[in-house]
Scaffold this motif. Structure first.
Motif, mmCIF file in Angstrom:
data_model
loop_
_atom_site.group_PDB
_atom_site.id
_atom_site.type_symbol
_atom_site.label_atom_id
_atom_site.label_comp_id
_atom_site.label_asym_id
_atom_site.label_seq_id
_atom_site.Cartn_x
_atom_site.Cartn_y
_atom_site.Cartn_z
ATOM 1 N N PRO A 10 4.050 3.322 4.505
ATOM 2 C CA PRO A 10 3.764 2.011 3.901
ATOM 3 C C PRO A 10 2.299 1.634 4.136
ATOM 4 C CG PRO A 10 5.810 1.948 5.149
ATOM 5 C CD PRO A 10 5.169 3.271 5.458
ATOM 6 N N THR A 11 1.723 0.935 3.168
ATOM 7 C CA THR A 11 0.350 0.453 3.306
ATOM 8 C C THR A 11 0.374 -0.946 3.904
ATOM 9 O OG1 THR A 11 -0.305 1.715 1.353
ATOM 10 C CG2 THR A 11 -1.810 -0.007 2.105
ATOM 11 N N ALA A 12 -0.352 -1.115 5.005
ATOM 12 C CA ALA A 12 -0.429 -2.417 5.671
ATOM 13 C C ALA A 12 -1.658 -3.152 5.164
ATOM 14 C CB ALA A 12 -0.489 -2.235 7.179
ATOM 15 N N PHE A 13 -1.434 -4.223 4.390
ATOM 16 C CA PHE A 13 -2.513 -5.008 3.805
ATOM 17 C C PHE A 13 -2.733 -6.296 4.588
ATOM 18 C CE2 PHE A 13 -1.328 -2.598 -0.003
ATOM 19 C CZ PHE A 13 -2.570 -2.311 -0.551
ATOM 20 N N THR A 14 -3.958 -6.756 4.596
ATOM 21 C CA THR A 14 -4.280 -8.137 4.976
ATOM 22 C C THR A 14 -4.927 -8.772 3.753
ATOM 23 O OG1 THR A 14 -6.434 -7.462 5.878
ATOM 24 C CG2 THR A 14 -4.578 -7.613 7.413
ATOM 25 N N MET A 15 -4.454 -9.971 3.380
ATOM 26 C CA MET A 15 -4.886 -10.616 2.143
ATOM 27 C C MET A 15 -5.484 -11.978 2.442
ATOM 28 S SD MET A 15 -4.074 -8.421 -0.252
ATOM 29 C CE MET A 15 -4.365 -9.496 -1.658
ATOM 30 N N ASP A 16 -6.519 -12.320 1.655
ATOM 31 C CA ASP A 16 -7.139 -13.648 1.705
ATOM 32 C C ASP A 16 -7.224 -14.184 0.284
ATOM 33 O OD1 ASP A 16 -8.334 -14.210 4.580
ATOM 34 O OD2 ASP A 16 -8.691 -12.089 4.163
ATOM 35 N N PHE A 41 0.772 -8.021 4.163
ATOM 36 C CA PHE A 41 1.648 -7.504 3.114
ATOM 37 C C PHE A 41 1.850 -6.018 3.351
ATOM 38 C CE2 PHE A 41 1.471 -5.238 -1.023
ATOM 39 C CZ PHE A 41 2.704 -5.599 -1.522
ATOM 40 N N ARG A 42 3.108 -5.574 3.287
ATOM 41 C CA ARG A 42 3.409 -4.160 3.488
ATOM 42 C C ARG A 42 4.048 -3.592 2.233
ATOM 43 N NH1 ARG A 42 7.872 -3.159 7.698
ATOM 44 N NH2 ARG A 42 9.201 -3.258 5.843
ATOM 45 N N SER A 43 3.373 -2.620 1.639
ATOM 46 C CA SER A 43 3.890 -1.980 0.436
ATOM 47 C C SER A 43 4.905 -0.903 0.829
ATOM 48 C CB SER A 43 2.744 -1.360 -0.362
ATOM 49 O OG SER A 43 2.222 -0.241 0.330
ATOM 50 N N PRO A 44 5.712 -0.424 -0.107
ATOM 51 C CA PRO A 44 6.769 0.528 0.260
ATOM 52 C C PRO A 44 6.245 1.923 0.580
ATOM 53 C CG PRO A 44 6.743 0.175 -2.106
ATOM 54 C CD PRO A 44 5.771 -0.807 -1.527
ATOM 55 N N MET A 45 7.051 2.653 1.340
ATOM 56 C CA MET A 45 6.785 4.069 1.567
ATOM 57 C C MET A 45 7.051 4.836 0.275
ATOM 58 S SD MET A 45 8.538 6.595 4.409
ATOM 59 C CE MET A 45 10.059 6.772 3.486
ATOM 60 N N ARG A 46 6.295 5.913 0.061
ATOM 61 C CA ARG A 46 6.467 6.717 -1.141
ATOM 62 C C ARG A 46 6.703 8.174 -0.777
ATOM 63 N NH1 ARG A 46 4.736 4.335 -5.902
ATOM 64 N NH2 ARG A 46 3.796 2.275 -5.638
ATOM 65 N N ALA A 47 7.482 8.852 -1.598
ATOM 66 C CA ALA A 47 7.700 10.285 -1.435
ATOM 67 C C ALA A 47 7.646 10.930 -2.804
ATOM 68 C CB ALA A 47 9.048 10.557 -0.774
ATOM 69 N N ASN A 48 6.965 12.046 -2.921
ATOM 70 C CA ASN A 48 6.916 12.743 -4.198
ATOM 71 C C ASN A 48 7.106 14.239 -4.007
ATOM 72 O OD1 ASN A 48 4.204 11.672 -3.262
ATOM 73 N ND2 ASN A 48 3.515 13.445 -4.469
ATOM 74 N N PHE A 49 7.707 14.844 -5.038
ATOM 75 C CA PHE A 49 8.041 16.266 -5.024
ATOM 76 C C PHE A 49 7.585 16.866 -6.349
ATOM 77 C CE2 PHE A 49 11.147 13.694 -2.811
ATOM 78 C CZ PHE A 49 11.175 14.264 -1.548
ATOM 79 N N GLY A 50 7.135 18.115 -6.295
ATOM 80 C CA GLY A 50 6.616 18.738 -7.498
ATOM 81 C C GLY A 50 6.994 20.196 -7.622
ATOM 82 N N ALA A 106 9.944 5.320 -4.728
ATOM 83 C CA ALA A 106 9.467 4.238 -3.874
ATOM 84 C C ALA A 106 10.544 3.161 -3.814
ATOM 85 C CB ALA A 106 8.163 3.652 -4.412
ATOM 86 N N ASP A 107 10.859 2.694 -2.625
ATOM 87 C CA ASP A 107 11.860 1.657 -2.434
ATOM 88 C C ASP A 107 11.156 0.305 -2.320
ATOM 89 O OD1 ASP A 107 13.967 0.045 -1.871
ATOM 90 O OD2 ASP A 107 14.587 1.059 -0.028
ATOM 91 N N TYR A 108 11.104 -0.435 -3.431
ATOM 92 C CA TYR A 108 10.397 -1.710 -3.445
ATOM 93 C C TYR A 108 11.137 -2.810 -2.684
ATOM 94 C CZ TYR A 108 7.066 0.254 -6.715
ATOM 95 O OH TYR A 108 6.093 1.035 -7.279
ATOM 96 N N GLY A 109 12.384 -2.548 -2.336
ATOM 97 C CA GLY A 109 13.117 -3.505 -1.529
ATOM 98 C C GLY A 109 12.613 -3.609 -0.101
ATOM 99 N N THR A 110 11.746 -2.675 0.302
ATOM 100 C CA THR A 110 11.197 -2.704 1.662
ATOM 101 C C THR A 110 9.869 -3.450 1.745
ATOM 102 O OG1 THR A 110 10.043 -0.583 1.347
ATOM 103 C CG2 THR A 110 12.311 -0.497 2.177
ATOM 104 N N ILE A 111 9.387 -4.005 0.628
ATOM 105 C CA ILE A 111 8.159 -4.805 0.659
ATOM 106 C C ILE A 111 8.362 -6.002 1.590
ATOM 107 C CG2 ILE A 111 6.713 -6.357 -0.713
ATOM 108 C CD1 ILE A 111 7.111 -4.503 -3.080
#
Length: 408
Positions: free
Chosen positions: A295-301, A330-339, A357-362
Motif C-alpha cells: 500500500p502507498t502511504a500518502f500525506t495530503m494537504d 491516506f493509504r491506497s490498496p495493495m496491488r498484485a499483478n501477474f503476466g 487491487a482491493d479498494y476496500g482496504t483504502i
C-alpha cells in the motif's frame, strides 16, 4: 509488461524488468496532451425543450507539455557465467496521471439564477441572518451562504430572519391565495468557467538482478507526488438593470448590476511504497512474471477559498473567506499483478497481464478533530468498495530489426 521487461517505462509495473536488458539505458519521453471540453444548456427537468440559456455550444481547448518518462539504469556485469550474472541500478520518473481541463459556458437566462438557488438553500436550511452576518461566520456557517449574504447576493425579506431572496429576484404577493411567490426579475447574462490542472508523478529507485539468464528479480522504492488545482467562477449580470429594482427602507431604490462568485481548491500530497517482482524464462519463448506492491502511504494537504462580489447602482460589496485547510493521511490498496508472454523469435511477441487491487482496504486517518468523520468514511469504503480486476493484452510485431510496432 509484467512478464517482459527491458523497457524503463514499465519498471513501475514489474521491478524485475530492469534486469532483462544487458546494457545501461537512458530514456526520455516527452508528451503533449490536448483537452477539449464542450458545454451546452440541457433541457429543463420534465420538458423536452431546451431552455433559453447557454444556447450556444461552447468548446474550450487546453494543451499541456509534460515529461512522461525520464529514466536511467546502470548495468554492471559481475563476470560470472552462472548465478548472479549482472546487477542493474536505476532511477526512473514516470507521470502516472494528469488533470488538465477548462470548461467555459455563457448565455442568457430568464428563468433561474445562481443567487436565487443560494437564497433557496439558505431558506430551506433555516440559516439565521445574524449568524451569516457575524464576524466569525466562516468558522461555523456554510461558506457559500456566508459569502453570498455578506456580499449582498442574497438578503432577508418581509421582516424574516431566516427567509432569503436573491438580488436578481422579485417577491410577488398574490392577494387571492395570500401567498408570496419569488421569481426572476428579468433576463440575465450568465457565465461559468472551471479550470483544472495537475499531475501525479512516481519517482522510482530500482535494483534488479539477473540469475543465470533464467530468473530476473527486482525491487522498487517508490515516491509519489500529487499536485491538483481547481478554480471556477460563476457570474451574473443584468441585461437591463431597470428590471432589477430593489426598494430600500429609506424609500429610495437601487439596481442590481452584476455579481461574481469564485471558488478555489488545491491539494498536494506525497507517498511512499515498495514493489517487488520476478520474471522467469523457462524457455521455448515463454516468459512468466509476477509483482506485488505494498500500500502507498500518502500525506495530503488541502486548501480552499470562496469569494463573493456584487455590484449595485449604489456601490460594490464583497466578502472574502479565509483559507480553509485540512491535513490527513491516506493509504491506497495493495496491488498484485501477474503476466504471461510468448516471444516468437525475432518477429515479435504477445503478452497478457492481470492486475488485482482491493479498494476496500483504502483508509483515511488524521490526528485532529476530523478523525470521527474519517472513521465513517472508512466504514463506507469497506462496505461499498471491492476488488478490482484489470486485464491488459499486448502485441508486438517487428517487420524490420530496427522497427517494432506495438498495440494493446
Amino acid at each position: 509488461f509484467t512478464a517482459l521487461g527491458g523497457d524503463l517505462g514499465s519498471i513501475n509495473i514489474n521491478p524485475a524488468g530492469s534486469a532483462v536488458a544487458n546494457y545501461s539505458q537512458i530514456t526520455i519521453t516527452p508528451s503533449w496532451s490536448f483537452t477539449a471540453s464542450t458545454a451546452q444548456g440541457a433541457p429543463l427537468p420534465g420538458t423536452d425543450s431546451r431552455p433559453g440559456y447557454f444556447q450556444n455550444k461552447m468548446t474550450s481547448r487546453t494543451n499541456d507539455f509534460n515529461m512522461s518518462n525520464v529514466g536511467y539504469t546502470l548495468y554492471w556485469n559481475t563476470g560470472r557465467k552462472s548465478g548472479l550474472k549482472s546487477l542493474v541500478f536505476g532511477l526512473v520518473s514516470n507521470e502516472t496521471n494528469t488533470w488538465n481541463g477548462d470548461v467555459y459556458a455563457t448565455g442568457t437566462n430568464a428563468t433561474t439564477s445562481f443567487m436565487g438557488a443560494v437564497a433557496n438553500t439558505a431558506t430551506l436550511n433555516g440559516y439565521l441572518s445574524s449568524d451569516l452576518a457575524s464576524d466569525d461566520a466562516y468558522n461555523f456557517m456554510p461558506w457559500r451562504e456566508v459569502a453570498a449574504f455578506q456580499s449582498g447576493m442574497i438578503s432577508t425579506w418581509g421582516g424574516h430572519d431566516n427567509q432569503y431572496v436573491g438580488a436578481t429576484e422579485t417577491i410577488y404577493h398574490d392577494p387571492e391565495t395570500d401567498k408570496d411567490y419569488i421569481y426572476l426579475s428579468g433576463p440575465i447574462q450568465q457565465t461559468f468557467n472551471r479550470n483544472v490542472i495537475g499531475n501525479k508523478e512516481d519517482f522510482i529507485i530500482n535494483l534488479g538482478g539477473n540469475i543465470s539468464d533464467f530468473i530476473y528479480i527486482g525491487a522498487n522504492l517508490g515516491f509519489t507526488s500529487i499536485l491538483y488545482n481547481e478554480n471556477w467562477y460563476f457570474t451574473e449580470s443584468a441585461i437591463d438593470q431597470n428590471d432589477f429594482e430593489i426598494a430600500l427602507d429609506n424609500g429610495e431604490s437601487m439596481y442590481f448590476q452584476n455579481m461574481r462568485y469564485d471558488y478555489g481548491y488545491s491539494a498536494e500530497g506525497s507517498g511512499v511504497y515498495g514493489k517487488f517482482g520476478i520474471i522467469v524464462t523457462p524457455g521455448y519463448g515463454l516468459r512468466i512474471g509476477a509483482a506485488v506492491q505494498t500500500p502507498t502511504a500518502f500525506t495530503m494537504d488541502e486548501t480552499w477559498t470562496q469569494d463573493g462580489k456584487t455590484e449595485f447602482s449604489t456601490g460594490k460589496y464583497s466578502s472574502y473567506s479565509p483559507y480553509g485547510s485540512a491535513q490527513y493521511s491516506f493509504r491506497s490498496p495493495m496491488r498484485a499483478n501477474f503476466g504471461l508472454a510468448y516471444t516468437y523469435g525475432a518477429l515479435g511477441l504477445i503478452s497478457v497481464d492481470y492486475e488485482m487491487a482491493d479498494y476496500g482496504t483504502i483508509r483515511y486517518d488524521t490526528s485532529n478533530a476530523d478523525r470521527e468523520y474519517f472513521s465513517e468514511v472508512n466504514k463506507d469504503i469497506n462496505n461499498r468498495f471491492g476488488v478490482s480486476h484489470m486485464l491488459r493484452t499486448g502485441l508486438e510485431v517487428k517487420p524490420l530489426p530496427e522497427l517494432a510496432l506495438r498495440a494493446g
